[in-house]
Design a protein around this motif. Structure first.
Motif, PDB file in Angstrom:
ATOM      1  N   UNK A  41       1.742  20.571  -1.090  1.00  0.00           N
ATOM      2  CA  UNK A  41       3.008  19.937  -1.474  1.00  0.00           C
ATOM      3  C   UNK A  41       2.875  18.421  -1.532  1.00  0.00           C
ATOM      4  N   UNK A  42       3.316  17.845  -2.638  1.00  0.00           N
ATOM      5  CA  UNK A  42       3.285  16.402  -2.791  1.00  0.00           C
ATOM      6  C   UNK A  42       1.931  15.824  -3.129  1.00  0.00           C
ATOM      7  N   UNK A  43       0.937  16.699  -3.354  1.00  0.00           N
ATOM      8  CA  UNK A  43      -0.410  16.214  -3.667  1.00  0.00           C
ATOM      9  C   UNK A  43      -0.859  16.741  -5.015  1.00  0.00           C
ATOM     10  N   UNK A  44      -1.867  16.091  -5.562  1.00  0.00           N
ATOM     11  CA  UNK A  44      -2.414  16.531  -6.845  1.00  0.00           C
ATOM     12  C   UNK A  44      -3.272  17.783  -6.659  1.00  0.00           C
ATOM     13  N   UNK A  45      -3.393  18.531  -7.751  1.00  0.00           N
ATOM     14  CA  UNK A  45      -4.257  19.701  -7.724  1.00  0.00           C
ATOM     15  C   UNK A  45      -5.705  19.250  -7.546  1.00  0.00           C
ATOM     16  N   UNK A  46      -6.422  19.932  -6.663  1.00  0.00           N
ATOM     17  CA  UNK A  46      -7.788  19.545  -6.293  1.00  0.00           C
ATOM     18  C   UNK A  46      -8.758  20.675  -6.607  1.00  0.00           C
ATOM     19  N   UNK A  47      -9.855  20.361  -7.276  1.00  0.00           N
ATOM     20  CA  UNK A  47     -10.901  21.354  -7.503  1.00  0.00           C
ATOM     21  C   UNK A  47     -11.665  21.593  -6.223  1.00  0.00           C
ATOM     22  N   UNK A  48     -11.756  22.843  -5.804  1.00  0.00           N
ATOM     23  CA  UNK A  48     -12.383  23.204  -4.534  1.00  0.00           C
ATOM     24  C   UNK A  48     -13.796  23.720  -4.728  1.00  0.00           C
ATOM     25  N   UNK A  49     -13.959  24.620  -5.681  1.00  0.00           N
ATOM     26  CA  UNK A  49     -15.252  25.265  -5.860  1.00  0.00           C
ATOM     27  C   UNK A  49     -15.306  25.891  -7.235  1.00  0.00           C
ATOM     28  N   UNK A  50     -16.516  26.168  -7.673  1.00  0.00           N
ATOM     29  CA  UNK A  50     -16.698  26.808  -8.976  1.00  0.00           C
ATOM     30  C   UNK A  50     -17.988  27.613  -8.954  1.00  0.00           C
ATOM     31  N   UNK A  51     -17.983  28.735  -9.664  1.00  0.00           N
ATOM     32  CA  UNK A  51     -19.204  29.512  -9.859  1.00  0.00           C
ATOM     33  C   UNK A  51     -19.380  29.726 -11.353  1.00  0.00           C
ATOM     34  N   UNK A  52     -20.545  29.367 -11.852  1.00  0.00           N
ATOM     35  CA  UNK A  52     -20.792  29.435 -13.290  1.00  0.00           C
ATOM     36  C   UNK A  52     -21.059  30.878 -13.716  1.00  0.00           C
ATOM     37  N   UNK A  53     -21.181  31.074 -15.020  1.00  0.00           N
ATOM     38  CA  UNK A  53     -21.455  32.400 -15.553  1.00  0.00           C
ATOM     39  C   UNK A  53     -22.803  32.925 -15.079  1.00  0.00           C
ATOM     40  N   UNK A  54     -23.714  32.015 -14.719  1.00  0.00           N
ATOM     41  CA  UNK A  54     -25.047  32.427 -14.256  1.00  0.00           C
ATOM     42  C   UNK A  54     -25.181  32.389 -12.736  1.00  0.00           C
ATOM     43  N   UNK A  55     -24.082  32.066 -12.044  1.00  0.00           N
ATOM     44  CA  UNK A  55     -24.091  32.134 -10.588  1.00  0.00           C
ATOM     45  C   UNK A  55     -24.297  30.814  -9.868  1.00  0.00           C
ATOM     46  N   UNK A  56     -24.459  29.726 -10.604  1.00  0.00           N
ATOM     47  CA  UNK A  56     -24.551  28.429  -9.968  1.00  0.00           C
ATOM     48  C   UNK A  56     -23.230  28.052  -9.327  1.00  0.00           C
ATOM     49  N   UNK A  57     -23.299  27.350  -8.193  1.00  0.00           N
ATOM     50  CA  UNK A  57     -22.073  27.048  -7.450  1.00  0.00           C
ATOM     51  C   UNK A  57     -21.907  25.554  -7.212  1.00  0.00           C
ATOM     52  N   UNK A  58     -20.657  25.151  -7.085  1.00  0.00           N
ATOM     53  CA  UNK A  58     -20.297  23.777  -6.764  1.00  0.00           C
ATOM     54  C   UNK A  58     -19.199  23.801  -5.709  1.00  0.00           C
TER      55      UNK A  58
END
Length: 124
Positions: A41-58
């Protein structure tokens, strides 16, 4: 018909764990990177994590070492395992789909489709 089904959000105490699930139907999931975002609440949307189509992660620095992202293409589902939860992790969590890559995973404009969100509350 494209459908996102997010689940796993709950109210927990600090230090506990949760696993969020994002099941996506009507999409060839193999071709998509799936990201998790959160918005408090009251904050911007934040990217937490991602997994690519080939399984790479961030991972965002704020969750690195505590959160783990994985995917099961046969079940059309992506998971976010959240350990050692902190009060600052409290937010609505959203999954989103982007074609192939997580190269700009924190930029919400990169994502074509979004889930409806699931609420996580971490409080003592």
């Amino acid at each position: 018909q494209l459908q996102f089904v997010e689940s796993g959000g709950d109210s927990v105490q600090p230090g506990q764990s949760l696993r969020l699930s994002c099941s996506i139907y009507g999409l060839t999931l193999n071709n998509y990177a799936i990201g998790w975002f959160r918005q408090a609440p009251g904050k911007e949307r934040e990217g937490v994590s991602c997994i690519s189509s080939t399984g790479g992660t961030n991972y965002a620095d704020s969750v690195k070492g505590r959160f783990g992202i994985s995917r099961d293409n046969f079940k059309s589902t992506v998971y976010l395992q959240m350990n050692s939860l902190k009060p600052e992790d409290t937010a609505a969590y959203y999954c989103a789909a982007a074609l192939y890559s997580c190269s700009a995973y924190t930029d919400s404009r990169e994502y074509d489709f979004w889930g409806q969100g699931t609420q996580v509350i971490v409080s003592s």
